[in-house]
Design an enzyme around this catalytic site. Structure first.
Site, short mmCIF file in Angstrom:
data_model
loop_
_atom_site.label_atom_id
_atom_site.label_comp_id
_atom_site.label_asym_id
_atom_site.label_seq_id
_atom_site.Cartn_x
_atom_site.Cartn_y
_atom_site.Cartn_z
N GLY A 255 0.80 -1.32 0.09
CA GLY A 255 0.04 0.15 0.09
C GLY A 255 0.81 1.39 0.26
N CYS B 258 1.66 3.09 2.60
CA CYS B 258 2.71 3.03 3.66
C CYS B 258 4.01 2.60 3.14
CB CYS B 258 2.05 2.12 4.74
SG CYS B 258 3.16 2.14 6.09
N ALA C 297 -10.50 -4.84 -7.28
CA ALA C 297 -11.88 -5.52 -6.70
C ALA C 297 -13.04 -4.79 -6.56
CB ALA C 297 -11.35 -6.16 -4.96
N GLY D 252 1.56 20.39 7.78
CA GLY D 252 1.22 19.37 8.87
C GLY D 252 2.48 18.29 8.84
N GLU E 204 1.14 27.16 5.28
CA GLU E 204 0.42 26.62 6.16
C GLU E 204 -0.84 27.75 6.40
OE1 GLU E 204 -0.68 23.74 7.64
OE2 GLU E 204 -2.37 24.83 8.42
N GLY F 55 -3.58 16.58 3.47
CA GLY F 55 -4.41 15.32 3.98
C GLY F 55 -5.12 14.60 2.90
N ALA G 204 -0.84 4.51 10.00
CA ALA G 204 -0.46 3.10 9.78
C ALA G 204 -0.67 2.28 10.89
CB ALA G 204 0.65 2.97 9.22
N HIS H 138 19.64 4.29 32.82
CA HIS H 138 20.68 5.52 32.42
C HIS H 138 21.86 4.98 31.73
CE1 HIS H 138 22.86 9.22 33.67
NE2 HIS H 138 24.04 8.16 34.25
C1 LIG Z 1 3.95 10.91 3.05
C2 LIG Z 1 3.20 10.21 3.89
C3 LIG Z 1 3.97 9.91 5.02
C4 LIG Z 1 3.22 9.14 6.17
N1 LIG Z 1 3.83 8.59 7.12
C5 LIG Z 1 3.12 8.03 7.95
C6 LIG Z 1 3.86 7.57 9.20
O1 LIG Z 1 5.08 7.70 9.15
N2 LIG Z 1 3.38 6.68 10.13
C7 LIG Z 1 2.07 6.59 10.14
O2 LIG Z 1 1.44 6.02 11.11
N3 LIG Z 1 1.32 7.12 9.05
C8 LIG Z 1 1.78 7.68 7.98
N4 LIG Z 1 1.37 8.21 7.03
C9 LIG Z 1 -0.26 7.59 6.81
C10 LIG Z 1 -0.21 6.19 6.32
O3 LIG Z 1 0.53 6.16 5.13
C11 LIG Z 1 -1.61 5.58 6.11
O4 LIG Z 1 -2.69 5.75 7.33
C12 LIG Z 1 -1.77 3.94 5.91
O5 LIG Z 1 -1.00 3.80 4.55
C13 LIG Z 1 -3.20 3.50 5.83
O6 LIG Z 1 -3.05 2.27 5.54
P1 LIG Z 1 -4.40 1.33 4.67
O7 LIG Z 1 -4.02 -0.02 4.76
O8 LIG Z 1 -5.51 2.10 5.25
O9 LIG Z 1 -4.22 2.02 3.30
P2 LIG Z 1 -3.01 2.17 2.02
O10 LIG Z 1 -1.55 2.03 2.53
O11 LIG Z 1 -3.44 3.35 1.40
O12 LIG Z 1 -3.37 0.65 1.23
C14 LIG Z 1 -4.41 0.59 0.59
C15 LIG Z 1 -4.28 -0.34 -0.67
O13 LIG Z 1 -5.61 -0.69 -1.17
C16 LIG Z 1 -5.03 -0.62 -2.56
N5 LIG Z 1 -6.62 -0.83 -2.98
C17 LIG Z 1 -7.61 0.12 -3.00
N6 LIG Z 1 -8.62 0.00 -3.64
C18 LIG Z 1 -8.65 -1.18 -4.25
C19 LIG Z 1 -9.36 -2.27 -5.02
N7 LIG Z 1 -10.67 -1.59 -5.26
N8 LIG Z 1 -8.72 -3.39 -5.27
C20 LIG Z 1 -7.73 -3.81 -4.95
N9 LIG Z 1 -6.83 -2.73 -4.32
C21 LIG Z 1 -7.22 -1.59 -3.94
C22 LIG Z 1 -4.47 0.42 -2.78
O14 LIG Z 1 -3.89 0.21 -4.20
C23 LIG Z 1 -3.35 0.35 -1.97
O15 LIG Z 1 -2.14 -0.54 -1.89
C24 LIG Z 1 1.64 8.78 5.97
C25 LIG Z 1 1.06 9.22 4.71
C26 LIG Z 1 1.67 10.07 3.85
C27 LIG Z 1 1.09 10.59 2.77
#
Ligand SMILES: Cc1cc2nc3c(=O)[nH]c(=O)nc-3n(C[C@H](O)[C@H](O)[C@H](O)COP(=O)(O)OP(=O)(O)OC[C@H]3O[C@@H](n4cnc5c(N)ncnc54)[C@H](O)[C@@H]3O)c2cc1C
Length: 462
Positions: free
Chosen positions: A36, A38, A110, A178, A199, A266, A314, A438
């Protein structure tokens, strides 16, 4: 029991692995890259790059430790290819876990046809029909765009694009101050790019403790980042190789020019509205509506991660994925949102859990706070990172911890102590009576608890 999971990000892969552990037959569908957002362009690659620039900074500061390091320089393409190798290695590790868990990985888009059937579309194959007993939707989120004239034509970039650029830009405007904006500003400015953050709110990371975020802002400025807070973008345009951002800053219209402009304002949930409506899954503009068991309005369909619109992080997605899988397979697990760590991997690092002092007071608490600077902790001095502090917010009557806020080295790891303390209802006394090793950075937390109890004195660890 057969379970189909849509999306292989932190929510989806955690759900898949937990479901396999519980003995289910698991199908995991991913239309993009395994892991994904992340793994592929968000949490992991940004932190890889932040750490790489730490190495550069350490080289720059080597003389402070009596060392002589020469040959310092940056190699953008080298960095990106090392980052890609690292991501690839984690992706392979995930794949190994899936095969050892007997998880069937399907590539394609999907769609929920009905609560017992998922259809997977791919360019190369005819649609695949997966009959299933349970579904977990973990489709993540998509970046928000800005609604101003020129936004659609000004060649705006998103976080997804920034770590695959062909070359390091000379200048970059990050719209959004942010966590995402701050992390990219740090990475690019340390590598020699001229960075501005714009910002809208009066300060960067506006939801966190002002005394910590203002220190972080000063540190960004010391790194050469121009920070425009309380500033609204009114239009965007592109002329030749340069982009223009028009702003209202302190009541005056300004135009900034830059090679690149990126948005980090966001995300919103990725919803397949047609298929959700068809299968009866309730959602609104904040995401798929779930209860604390991650159940949706359809008893056999669950949702987890960013798609639920709750705390888009994440680590929250992973926990939701675990809870969703357990409930889908007949256990009774509940998602607990009381203690969620929030981290900004700037330098210094910022991490917080629970309420700020202002939020606690607004919530009716009589508040007692304790503060301790990292400058008083030997471990911080050893690392040459004396900036920052720990601030504890507690209920004045009971001493129960309400919030922990850390700005300083390794804050995102240190916050685990506050997360557990908050979840377990620990008090300042509990923290003070816990032995902290420590010389470690965790002594700043101990000192802050002693400060809140009025017992800090002039203690200096060393
Ligand atoms: C630049 C950036 C840095 C970040 N850093 C952090 C961090 O350091 N720590 C943290 O906790 N969070 C961080 N986040 C937030 C974090 O990336 C997300 O909260 C996290 O990835 C959410 O996980 P998820 O499994 O919900 O979705 P995702 O990681 O977005 O995964 C969803 C997956 O579903 C797939 N998908 C979607 N629809 C379909 C479909 N219909 N069929 C098949 N596949 C599909 C997509 O292709 C994707 O691969 C960051 C976000 C950004 C933008």
């Amino acid at each position: 029991m057969k379970i189909t999971i849509i999306g292989s990000g932190p929510a989806g892969y955690t759900a898949a692995l937990r479901a396999a552990q519980l003995g289910a037959q698991v199908w995991l569908v991913e239309e993009g890259k395994l892991g994904g957002a992340c793994l592929n362009w968000a949490c992991i690659p940004t932190k890889f790059m932040v750490h790489a620039t730490d190495v550069l900074e350490s080289a720059r500061q080597a003389s402070q430790f009596g060392l002589n390091v020469t040959g310092e320089g940056t190699n953008w393409n080298g960095l990106l290819s090392r980052k890609s190798e690292f991501i690839h290695s984690i992706g392979s590790g995930l794949q190994d876990l899936f095969s050892s868990g007997g998880i069937e990985l399907v590539s394609g888009l999907a769609e929920i046809t009905n609560p017992g059937l998922v259809t997977v579309h791919s360019n190369s194959e005819p649609p695949l029909l997966i009959k299933t007993d349970r579904i977990i939707i973990a489709s993540g989120s998509v970046p928000r765009c800005i609604d101003v004239p020129g936004a659609a034509t000004a060649g705006l970039l998103f976080p997804e694009n920034l770590l695959s650029l062909g070359k390091l830009p000379e200048s970059l405007i990050m719209i959004g101050g942010g966590a995402v904006g701050v992390e990219f500003a740090l990475i690019f400015s340390r590598l020699g790019c001229r960075v501005s953050i714009v910002e809208m709110m009066p300060r960067i990371i506006p939801a966190e403790e002002a005394e910590l975020t203002s220190m972080l802002e000063r540190s960004l400025k010391r790194n050469g980042v121009a920070v425009y807070t309380g500033t609204v973008v009114t239009s965007l345009s592109e002329t030749g190789a340069s982009k223009k951002v028009t702003l209202i800053h302190a009541g005056t219209e300004l135009t900034l020019e830059s090679e690149l402009v990126a948005l980090g304002i966001g995300h919103h949930p990725r919803l397949d509205e047609a298929s959700l409506s068809r299968s009866g899954v309730a959602f609104d503009n904040r995401g798929i509506i779930t209860d604390e068991r991650m159940s949706t309005s359809i008893p056999t369909i669950f949702a987890a991660g960013d798609v639920t619109g709750k705390n888009m992080l994440a680590h929250v997605a992973m926990m939701q994925g675990k809870i969703a899988a357990e409930n889908a397979l007949g256990l009774d697990s509940v998602m607990d949102y009381t203690a969620i760590p929030r981290c900004v991997f700037g330098r210094p690092e910022l991490a917080a859990v629970g309420l700020t002092e202002e939020q606690a007071a607004a919530g009716g608490y009589r508040v007692r706070c304790g503060r301790a600077p990292f400058a008083a902790v030997a471990a911080a001095g050893i690392r040459g990172e004396r900036r920052g502090l720990v601030k504890l917010v507690a209920d004045a009557g009971t001493g129960r911890l309400l919030g922990m806020h850390i700005l300083g080295p390794d804050a995102a790891s240190l916050i685990a102590e506050g997360t557990l303390a908050l979840r377990k209802g620990a008090t300042l006394d509990d923290i003070e009576n816990t032995i902290h090793a420590h010389p470690t950075l965790s002594e700043a937390i101990w000192n802050a608890a002693r400060d809140a109890e009025g017992r800090a004195g002039n203690h200096r660890s060393g």
